[in-house]
Design a protein around this motif. Sequence first.
Motif, PDB file in Angstrom:
ATOM      1  N   ASP B  31       4.013  28.407 -19.801  1.00  0.00           N
ATOM      2  CA  ASP B  31       2.812  28.937 -20.462  1.00  0.00           C
ATOM      3  C   ASP B  31       1.526  28.408 -19.823  1.00  0.00           C
ATOM      4  OD1 ASP B  31       3.452  26.407 -21.242  1.00  0.00           O
ATOM      5  OD2 ASP B  31       2.933  26.688 -23.366  1.00  0.00           O
ATOM      6  N   THR B  33      -1.954  28.195 -17.941  1.00  0.00           N
ATOM      7  CA  THR B  33      -3.124  29.083 -17.866  1.00  0.00           C
ATOM      8  C   THR B  33      -4.024  28.622 -16.717  1.00  0.00           C
ATOM      9  OG1 THR B  33      -4.606  27.834 -19.324  1.00  0.00           O
ATOM     10  CG2 THR B  33      -3.106  29.403 -20.379  1.00  0.00           C
ATOM     11  N   GLY B  35      -7.967  28.992 -15.139  1.00  0.00           N
ATOM     12  CA  GLY B  35      -9.356  29.434 -15.196  1.00  0.00           C
ATOM     13  C   GLY B  35      -9.825  29.589 -13.762  1.00  0.00           C
ATOM     14  N   GLN B  41     -12.507  34.414 -18.662  1.00  0.00           N
ATOM     15  CA  GLN B  41     -11.197  34.728 -19.246  1.00  0.00           C
ATOM     16  C   GLN B  41     -10.084  34.061 -18.432  1.00  0.00           C
ATOM     17  OE1 GLN B  41     -10.983  37.386 -21.731  1.00  0.00           O
ATOM     18  NE2 GLN B  41      -8.843  36.840 -22.014  1.00  0.00           N
ATOM     19  N   ARG B  42      -9.166  33.368 -19.096  1.00  0.00           N
ATOM     20  CA  ARG B  42      -8.094  32.676 -18.389  1.00  0.00           C
ATOM     21  C   ARG B  42      -6.907  33.614 -18.138  1.00  0.00           C
ATOM     22  NH1 ARG B  42      -9.356  27.538 -18.421  1.00  0.00           N
ATOM     23  NH2 ARG B  42      -7.285  26.887 -17.790  1.00  0.00           N
ATOM     24  N   LEU B  43      -6.207  33.391 -17.033  1.00  0.00           N
ATOM     25  CA  LEU B  43      -4.961  34.106 -16.766  1.00  0.00           C
ATOM     26  C   LEU B  43      -3.822  33.237 -17.265  1.00  0.00           C
ATOM     27  CD1 LEU B  43      -5.620  35.376 -13.136  1.00  0.00           C
ATOM     28  CD2 LEU B  43      -5.397  36.760 -15.204  1.00  0.00           C
ATOM     29  N   SER B  44      -2.800  33.829 -17.882  1.00  0.00           N
ATOM     30  CA  SER B  44      -1.728  32.981 -18.387  1.00  0.00           C
ATOM     31  C   SER B  44      -0.345  33.501 -18.033  1.00  0.00           C
ATOM     32  CB  SER B  44      -1.861  32.791 -19.897  1.00  0.00           C
ATOM     33  OG  SER B  44      -1.883  34.036 -20.528  1.00  0.00           O
ATOM     34  N   GLY B  45       0.603  32.579 -18.044  1.00  0.00           N
ATOM     35  CA  GLY B  45       1.986  32.900 -17.713  1.00  0.00           C
ATOM     36  C   GLY B  45       2.295  32.488 -16.285  1.00  0.00           C
ATOM     37  N   ALA B  49       0.165  33.296 -12.760  1.00  0.00           N
ATOM     38  CA  ALA B  49      -0.530  32.094 -12.294  1.00  0.00           C
ATOM     39  C   ALA B  49      -0.046  31.696 -10.902  1.00  0.00           C
ATOM     40  CB  ALA B  49      -0.304  30.944 -13.274  1.00  0.00           C
ATOM     41  N   ARG B 104      -2.462  23.542 -17.462  1.00  0.00           N
ATOM     42  CA  ARG B 104      -3.791  24.123 -17.427  1.00  0.00           C
ATOM     43  C   ARG B 104      -4.415  23.767 -16.081  1.00  0.00           C
ATOM     44  NH1 ARG B 104      -7.978  25.159 -21.479  1.00  0.00           N
ATOM     45  NH2 ARG B 104      -9.885  24.959 -20.300  1.00  0.00           N
ATOM     46  N   ASP B 106      -8.022  24.553 -13.863  1.00  0.00           N
ATOM     47  CA  ASP B 106      -9.342  25.166 -13.721  1.00  0.00           C
ATOM     48  C   ASP B 106      -9.772  25.009 -12.274  1.00  0.00           C
ATOM     49  OD1 ASP B 106      -9.595  25.633 -16.535  1.00  0.00           O
ATOM     50  OD2 ASP B 106     -10.008  23.500 -16.762  1.00  0.00           O
TER      51      ASP B 106
END
Lengths: 135, 135
Positions: B31, B33, B35, B41-45, B49, B104, B106
């Motif tokens: 999961d 994410t 940035g 807006q973040r991309l997830s998965g 990614a 996560r 960024d």
Amino acid sequence: MAADAAAFLARWHRILADRDFDLMKELLADDVTIGAPPHWQRLSGVDLAHHLLCTILQTIEGFTYHREWVSGAEIALEFKGKVRDLDLQGMDIITLDDDGRVLRLDVMIRPLNAVMTLQEVVSERMLAFLAEQKA
Amino acid sequence: MAADAAAFLARWHRILADRDFDLMKELLADDVTIGAPPHWQRLSGVDLAHHLLCTILQTIEGFTYHREWVSGAEIALEFKGKVRDLDLQGMDIITLDDDGRVLRLDVMIRPLNAVMTLQEVVSERMLAFLAEQKA
């Protein structure tokens, strides 16, 4: 954490909290350089750097620091805020000199629309400042 | 340095050095994410990614890491490189999960022209990938 970095960060955060931007100049080396988000070319010299920094800090609404990393004289600070209703996230990457002042500061910000909006506001104010210096 | 972060960084840097991007997927949480520099807006998965990350890394020429900071499960990595002859400097800000994988990420990059050029190339490749996924 190096003593210098701890002392620097305590003063830096106090200045930001008090929004006492004049005091910030004491924390910049005379030959400080800034790598601003829009340009590759660095800006140098304490007067220009101080003015740019103050302008950026005054333009970003709700400017707050979040995560913080220190490795010797190298500091990385995450910040968040808004510019004209656009959310932004950024990093201040700071190198301290032997006197514990900022020798080098790189600023990176996402997303693109916030950087472009910030640039618009900041460059206008910087041009006014430079015109004033010349006069 | 936390054991997890040290182990993660050793593997991460080896993958980058070997340009063995398939292996990178093992270092991303399901999961995760991201940035990305252009969008708030973040991309997830993990699939999206991983593809975005590989595309960015393959688009930036001479991608190399420089300064590195670790604070518990939070990691900050400075990188430099070029995109179509434009110099760029960026930061990967990584949060590891309890299994030592990226939860996560960024990514912030300066200057503006490099981000815009990177976006142009990357978004074209991402659209092709998404169209393929749908087909």
